[in-house]
Design a protein around this motif. Structure first.
Motif, PDB file in Angstrom:
ATOM      1  N   UNK A   1       0.863  -1.187   0.000  1.00 33.72           N
ATOM      2  CA  UNK A   1       0.000   0.000   0.000  1.00 33.72           C
ATOM      3  C   UNK A   1       0.899   1.236   0.000  1.00 33.72           C
ATOM      4  N   UNK A   2       1.181   1.751  -1.191  1.00 36.80           N
ATOM      5  CA  UNK A   2       2.146   2.847  -1.344  1.00 36.80           C
ATOM      6  C   UNK A   2       1.569   3.896  -2.289  1.00 36.80           C
ATOM      7  N   UNK A   3       1.665   5.153  -1.913  1.00 35.92           N
ATOM      8  CA  UNK A   3       1.172   6.239  -2.762  1.00 35.92           C
ATOM      9  C   UNK A   3       2.271   6.694  -3.728  1.00 35.92           C
ATOM     10  N   UNK A   4       1.899   7.360  -4.822  1.00 35.68           N
ATOM     11  CA  UNK A   4       2.914   7.910  -5.738  1.00 35.68           C
ATOM     12  C   UNK A   4       3.889   8.850  -5.029  1.00 35.68           C
ATOM     13  N   UNK A   5       3.394   9.646  -4.083  1.00 36.73           N
ATOM     14  CA  UNK A   5       4.263  10.556  -3.342  1.00 36.73           C
ATOM     15  C   UNK A   5       5.292   9.782  -2.527  1.00 36.73           C
ATOM     16  N   UNK A   6       4.868   8.693  -1.904  1.00 38.33           N
ATOM     17  CA  UNK A   6       5.790   7.875  -1.107  1.00 38.33           C
ATOM     18  C   UNK A   6       6.850   7.226  -1.992  1.00 38.33           C
ATOM     19  N   UNK A   7       6.456   6.820  -3.194  1.00 39.46           N
ATOM     20  CA  UNK A   7       7.432   6.250  -4.137  1.00 39.46           C
ATOM     21  C   UNK A   7       8.515   7.269  -4.464  1.00 39.46           C
ATOM     22  N   UNK A   8       8.092   8.460  -4.830  1.00 40.95           N
ATOM     23  CA  UNK A   8       9.041   9.500  -5.237  1.00 40.95           C
ATOM     24  C   UNK A   8       9.955   9.903  -4.083  1.00 40.95           C
ATOM     25  N   UNK A   9       9.403   9.987  -2.880  1.00 39.04           N
ATOM     26  CA  UNK A   9      10.216  10.346  -1.711  1.00 39.04           C
ATOM     27  C   UNK A   9      11.268   9.277  -1.437  1.00 39.04           C
ATOM     28  N   UNK A  10      10.889   8.017  -1.566  1.00 32.95           N
ATOM     29  CA  UNK A  10      11.845   6.925  -1.334  1.00 32.95           C
ATOM     30  C   UNK A  10      12.970   6.959  -2.359  1.00 32.95           C
ATOM     31  N   UNK A  11      12.624   7.250  -3.600  1.00 27.92           N
ATOM     32  CA  UNK A  11      13.624   7.243  -4.667  1.00 27.92           C
ATOM     33  C   UNK A  11      14.599   8.414  -4.568  1.00 27.92           C
ATOM     34  N   UNK A  12      14.236   9.458  -3.845  1.00 32.87           N
ATOM     35  CA  UNK A  12      15.154  10.586  -3.651  1.00 32.87           C
ATOM     36  C   UNK A  12      16.403  10.166  -2.877  1.00 32.87           C
ATOM     37  N   UNK A  13      16.302   9.049  -2.167  1.00 34.86           N
ATOM     38  CA  UNK A  13      17.429   8.552  -1.372  1.00 34.86           C
ATOM     39  C   UNK A  13      18.650   8.274  -2.240  1.00 34.86           C
ATOM     40  N   UNK A  14      18.441   7.989  -3.523  1.00 38.75           N
ATOM     41  CA  UNK A  14      19.573   7.664  -4.398  1.00 38.75           C
ATOM     42  C   UNK A  14      20.530   8.846  -4.548  1.00 38.75           C
ATOM     43  N   UNK A  15      20.054  10.052  -4.255  1.00 33.59           N
ATOM     44  CA  UNK A  15      20.913  11.238  -4.338  1.00 33.59           C
ATOM     45  C   UNK A  15      21.736  11.446  -3.071  1.00 33.59           C
ATOM     46  N   UNK A  16      21.499  10.617  -2.059  1.00 34.51           N
ATOM     47  CA  UNK A  16      22.132  10.828  -0.753  1.00 34.51           C
ATOM     48  C   UNK A  16      22.941   9.615  -0.302  1.00 34.51           C
ATOM     49  N   UNK A  17      23.491   8.888  -1.258  1.00 34.26           N
ATOM     50  CA  UNK A  17      24.262   7.688  -0.940  1.00 34.26           C
ATOM     51  C   UNK A  17      25.681   8.051  -0.514  1.00 34.26           C
ATOM     52  N   UNK A  18      26.243   7.228   0.350  1.00 35.44           N
ATOM     53  CA  UNK A  18      27.629   7.409   0.792  1.00 35.44           C
ATOM     54  C   UNK A  18      28.552   6.504  -0.015  1.00 35.44           C
ATOM     55  N   UNK A  19      29.828   6.848  -0.035  1.00 35.31           N
ATOM     56  CA  UNK A  19      30.798   5.998  -0.717  1.00 35.31           C
ATOM     57  C   UNK A  19      31.110   4.771   0.138  1.00 35.31           C
ATOM     58  N   UNK A  20      31.592   3.723  -0.513  1.00 38.01           N
ATOM     59  CA  UNK A  20      32.211   2.629   0.221  1.00 38.01           C
ATOM     60  C   UNK A  20      33.494   3.170   0.850  1.00 38.01           C
ATOM     61  N   UNK A  21      33.914   2.577   1.951  1.00 37.08           N
ATOM     62  CA  UNK A  21      35.075   3.084   2.687  1.00 37.08           C
ATOM     63  C   UNK A  21      36.350   3.110   1.849  1.00 37.08           C
ATOM     64  N   UNK A  22      36.478   2.187   0.905  1.00 43.61           N
ATOM     65  CA  UNK A  22      37.706   2.066   0.120  1.00 43.61           C
ATOM     66  C   UNK A  22      37.787   3.053  -1.044  1.00 43.61           C
ATOM     67  N   UNK A  23      36.693   3.724  -1.348  1.00 45.05           N
ATOM     68  CA  UNK A  23      36.622   4.531  -2.575  1.00 45.05           C
ATOM     69  C   UNK A  23      37.533   5.763  -2.570  1.00 45.05           C
ATOM     70  N   UNK A  24      37.485   6.638  -1.567  1.00 38.30           N
ATOM     71  CA  UNK A  24      38.346   7.829  -1.633  1.00 38.30           C
ATOM     72  C   UNK A  24      39.830   7.500  -1.803  1.00 38.30           C
ATOM     73  N   UNK A  25      40.326   6.541  -1.042  1.00 36.37           N
ATOM     74  CA  UNK A  25      41.745   6.189  -1.147  1.00 36.37           C
ATOM     75  C   UNK A  25      42.051   5.565  -2.505  1.00 36.37           C
ATOM     76  N   UNK A  26      41.154   4.707  -2.992  1.00 37.11           N
ATOM     77  CA  UNK A  26      41.369   4.073  -4.290  1.00 37.11           C
ATOM     78  C   UNK A  26      41.427   5.084  -5.416  1.00 37.11           C
ATOM     79  N   UNK A  27      40.543   6.069  -5.381  1.00 34.46           N
ATOM     80  CA  UNK A  27      40.551   7.123  -6.395  1.00 34.46           C
ATOM     81  C   UNK A  27      41.805   7.988  -6.273  1.00 34.46           C
ATOM     82  N   UNK A  28      42.179   8.308  -5.043  1.00 31.48           N
ATOM     83  CA  UNK A  28      43.350   9.153  -4.823  1.00 31.48           C
ATOM     84  C   UNK A  28      44.622   8.489  -5.340  1.00 31.48           C
ATOM     85  N   UNK A  29      44.742   7.195  -5.147  1.00 28.76           N
ATOM     86  CA  UNK A  29      45.913   6.464  -5.651  1.00 28.76           C
ATOM     87  C   UNK A  29      46.042   6.621  -7.164  1.00 28.76           C
TER      88      UNK A  29
END
Length: 244
Positions: free
Chosen positions: A95-123
């Motif tokens: 039981x999900x409304x269109x508004x709830x769907x869109x709000x949940x999908x906004x989370x994709x803009x707020x993801x964190x990196x894996x711990x290994x990513x900054x160092x791997x990119x810097x190397x």
């Protein structure tokens, strides 16, 4: 003082040697390669009332991106994400409304990196490699993701398939990406945690590096990538050593 000068000199010589060699362009997938989708997974599972919710939805999302490719009927990834989440809601009888769907999908803009990513990119950056992204997400989402995760500084360009309107693993998408940086497709390495992405890049003529993220595996019927590692640090060190 003497040992410090020798250390700096050796580092300089190594850097110059790496710069003089023709280094491949490093092309990075974003979601589940650089960014951890755990928070989005939790949000979708909660929304759909099932621990299988995220898996059901994400498989649909990838499936229908290929439908768009095959039928030449492009919708951006945000539109596809909402449409397939609507389908998942029906399949799981949630039981999900269109508004709830869109709000949940906004989370994709707020993801964190894996711990290994900054160092791997810097190397890679420290050793003279050029870094770009190539993602199925639309440009606006990609920009928000890079800013939130503080990754913008590492990348020369952030490419989205939204420009070419062909989802990975369409072969022309990989070729298009390298053309934007004036590089031959064979002179680029795709870094990804998805077997289907690795398969597409290799078939297009790229080299590839697979990160063995939890729950991800290579496609057995595709060629094996040139580099495999448990995390980005391991992959980066292997690539740097190969081109030293």
């Amino acid at each position: 003082m003497g040992s410090k000068e020798i250390h700096c000199t050796n580092k300089l010589v190594k850097t110059l040697a790496m710069t003089d060699n023709k280094l491949p362009l490093m092309v990075f997938d974003v979601n589940e390669t650089l960014l951890d989708m755990a928070t989005l997974k939790s949000k979708i599972n909660s929304l759909l009332g099932s621990n299988k919710g995220f898996g059901v939805w994400f498989e649909m999302l990838l499936h229908y991106s290929l439908v768009d490719n095959c039928t030449s009927n492009y919708h951006n990834f945000t539109e596809l994400a909402d449409a397939t989440l609507e389908m998942a809601v029906k399949d799981l009888k949630a039981d999900v409304t269109p508004k709830e769907r869109k709000e949940a999908l906004q989370t994709i803009k707020e993801l964190s990196t894996y711990d290994d990513v900054p160092k791997g990119l810097q190397l890679l950056k420290e050793n003279g490699f050029r870094l770009v992204t190539l993602t199925n997400s639309p440009s606006a989402t990609l920009t928000a993701q890079m800013q939130h995760a503080k990754l913008t500084e590492y990348f020369e360009a952030t490419l989205s398939i939204d420009t070419i309107k062909k989802y990975k693993p369409a072969l022309e998408t990989y070729t298009w990406a390298t053309e934007q940086l004036s590089v031959n497709v064979s002179d680029a390495i795709l870094v990804a945690a998805h077997g289907w992405d690795i398969a597409g890049a290799l078939r297009a003529g790229m080299q590839a590096a697979f990160i063995e993220r939890e729950g991800q595996s290579l496609y057995p019927l595709a060629p094996k990538p040139q580099f495999i590692g448990k995390n980005l640090i391991e992959v980066s060190k292997s690539i740097i050593a190969h081109y030293s």
